[in-house]
Design a protein around this motif. Structure first.
Motif, mmCIF file in Angstrom:
data_model
loop_
_atom_site.group_PDB
_atom_site.id
_atom_site.type_symbol
_atom_site.label_atom_id
_atom_site.label_comp_id
_atom_site.label_asym_id
_atom_site.label_seq_id
_atom_site.Cartn_x
_atom_site.Cartn_y
_atom_site.Cartn_z
ATOM 1 N N UNK A 1 -14.535 34.779 8.057
ATOM 2 C CA UNK A 1 -14.379 34.683 9.512
ATOM 3 C C UNK A 1 -15.564 33.959 10.127
ATOM 4 N N UNK A 2 -16.786 34.283 9.673
ATOM 5 C CA UNK A 2 -17.976 33.587 10.186
ATOM 6 C C UNK A 2 -17.981 32.116 9.773
ATOM 7 N N UNK A 3 -17.437 31.809 8.592
ATOM 8 C CA UNK A 3 -17.316 30.410 8.160
ATOM 9 C C UNK A 3 -16.307 29.671 9.048
ATOM 10 N N UNK A 4 -15.203 30.334 9.372
ATOM 11 C CA UNK A 4 -14.195 29.717 10.241
ATOM 12 C C UNK A 4 -14.760 29.499 11.642
ATOM 13 N N UNK B 1 -6.606 42.387 10.491
ATOM 14 C CA UNK B 1 -7.570 43.406 10.102
ATOM 15 C C UNK B 1 -8.639 43.496 11.175
ATOM 16 N N UNK B 2 -8.999 44.716 11.543
ATOM 17 C CA UNK B 2 -10.130 44.926 12.436
ATOM 18 C C UNK B 2 -11.299 45.388 11.587
ATOM 19 N N UNK B 3 -12.331 44.558 11.551
ATOM 20 C CA UNK B 3 -13.496 44.823 10.727
ATOM 21 C C UNK B 3 -14.588 45.524 11.520
ATOM 22 N N UNK B 4 -15.327 46.380 10.835
ATOM 23 C CA UNK B 4 -16.522 47.003 11.390
ATOM 24 C C UNK B 4 -17.537 47.101 10.261
ATOM 25 N N UNK B 5 -18.771 47.406 10.590
ATOM 26 C CA UNK B 5 -19.768 47.561 9.538
ATOM 27 C C UNK B 5 -19.403 48.724 8.615
ATOM 28 N N UNK B 6 -18.581 49.650 9.080
ATOM 29 C CA UNK B 6 -18.155 50.778 8.241
ATOM 30 C C UNK B 6 -17.131 50.375 7.192
ATOM 31 N N UNK B 7 -16.317 49.340 7.454
ATOM 32 C CA UNK B 7 -15.249 49.010 6.506
ATOM 33 C C UNK B 7 -15.365 47.624 5.875
ATOM 34 N N UNK C 1 -4.373 35.338 5.916
ATOM 35 C CA UNK C 1 -3.288 35.409 4.941
ATOM 36 C C UNK C 1 -3.683 36.359 3.812
ATOM 37 N N UNK C 2 -2.815 36.499 2.827
ATOM 38 C CA UNK C 2 -3.026 37.443 1.729
ATOM 39 C C UNK C 2 -4.238 37.080 0.875
ATOM 40 N N UNK C 3 -4.657 35.815 0.903
ATOM 41 C CA UNK C 3 -5.791 35.356 0.100
ATOM 42 C C UNK C 3 -7.117 35.425 0.861
ATOM 43 N N UNK C 4 -7.078 35.885 2.114
ATOM 44 C CA UNK C 4 -8.296 35.992 2.910
ATOM 45 C C UNK C 4 -8.631 34.746 3.704
ATOM 46 N N UNK C 5 -7.715 33.758 3.712
ATOM 47 C CA UNK C 5 -7.945 32.576 4.547
ATOM 48 C C UNK C 5 -7.780 32.978 6.007
ATOM 49 N N UNK C 6 -8.792 32.700 6.818
ATOM 50 C CA UNK C 6 -8.810 33.124 8.214
ATOM 51 C C UNK C 6 -8.023 32.141 9.074
ATOM 52 N N UNK C 7 -7.078 32.690 9.835
ATOM 53 C CA UNK C 7 -6.265 31.892 10.748
ATOM 54 C C UNK C 7 -6.793 31.977 12.182
ATOM 55 N N UNK D 1 -13.593 42.536 0.939
ATOM 56 C CA UNK D 1 -14.104 41.395 0.194
ATOM 57 C C UNK D 1 -14.844 40.404 1.069
ATOM 58 N N UNK D 2 -14.430 39.140 0.979
ATOM 59 C CA UNK D 2 -15.093 38.036 1.682
ATOM 60 C C UNK D 2 -14.568 37.813 3.104
ATOM 61 N N UNK D 3 -13.707 38.698 3.609
ATOM 62 C CA UNK D 3 -13.052 38.436 4.891
ATOM 63 C C UNK D 3 -14.043 38.234 6.037
ATOM 64 N N UNK D 4 -15.076 39.074 6.129
ATOM 65 C CA UNK D 4 -16.056 38.932 7.207
ATOM 66 C C UNK D 4 -16.781 37.592 7.094
ATOM 67 N N UNK D 5 -17.249 37.255 5.888
ATOM 68 C CA UNK D 5 -17.932 35.975 5.677
ATOM 69 C C UNK D 5 -16.990 34.808 5.956
#
Length: 196
Positions: A21-24, A4-10, A60-66, A15-19
């Motif tokens: 990623x910052x946690x990872x 997924x390519x995230x931006x402030x627009x999307x 992954x499908x659950x939002x775990x950042x690889x 969900x929690x994917x951006x957070x």
């Protein structure tokens, strides 16, 4: 494995994917690598995480950042900051030497910076190469969609060993420098031949 390519627009669509990623990033850069970086609420961030940037995330499908990466336009400005490589060259960053490029850092709508590239330490050794290749493939797609023909990135100087494997034309843009006991080098990823 999803990308997924995230931006402030999307961000709100993921969900929690951006957070996550910052946690990872915090887990790798602050906890594992012991870099002195800003953090809050268990997340690593810096002055380049602005609405001008995009974030490529393998998950992954659950939002775990690889794996993940940040793309920032070289035309970006936020106070005294522009993008990491240029700011280092201007002497604004204490942790990166100012002699990291052979020439002046570019400012162009067709040149973006790729930074904070990582593969999580939780990724099993058996799929690390595949995750890394997926990340680089998605970076090239995202960069081209943003109009970039080139991305500058500060990488581990071992990049010649894997550049061909991931199918990206890469060129050294500066000398090999030891940063935090790791040999690093600024590299250009050329996407011009892949534009359609």
């Amino acid at each position: 494995m999803l990308t997924t390519t995230l931006s402030f627009e999307n961000l709100h669509n993921h969900g929690e994917l951006f957070a996550n990623m910052l946690r990872a990033r915090r887990e790798l850069f602050i906890v594992h690598n012991k870099w002195d970086l800003p953090e809050a609420m268990g997340m690593e961030y810096d002055q380049y995480d602005t609405p001008a940037s995009r974030w490529v995330v393998v998950h992954d499908e659950l939002g775990q950042v690889l794996a993940g990466n940040r793309l920032t336009p070289t035309t970006a400005k936020c106070g005294i900051y522009t993008y990491m490589i240029r700011d280092a060259q201007k002497g604004l960053l204490e942790t990166i030497p100012s002699h990291l490029l052979y020439e002046e850092a570019p400012v162009s709508e067709t040149v973006w910076e790729s930074s904070r590239l990582f593969v999580s330490h939780n990724v099993p050794a058996g799929i690390r190469r595949r995750v890394h290749a997926q990340l680089v493939l998605e970076i090239s797609k995202a960069a081209r969609n943003l109009g970039a023909t080139q991305c500058l990135t500060l990488l581990n100087a071992n990049w010649p060993r894997w550049a061909g494997r991931v199918g990206v034309d890469m060129t050294a843009m500066g000398p090999v420098m030891n940063i935090a006991e790791v040999d690093n080098q600024v590299v250009s990823m050329n996407f011009a031949s892949n534009l359609h």
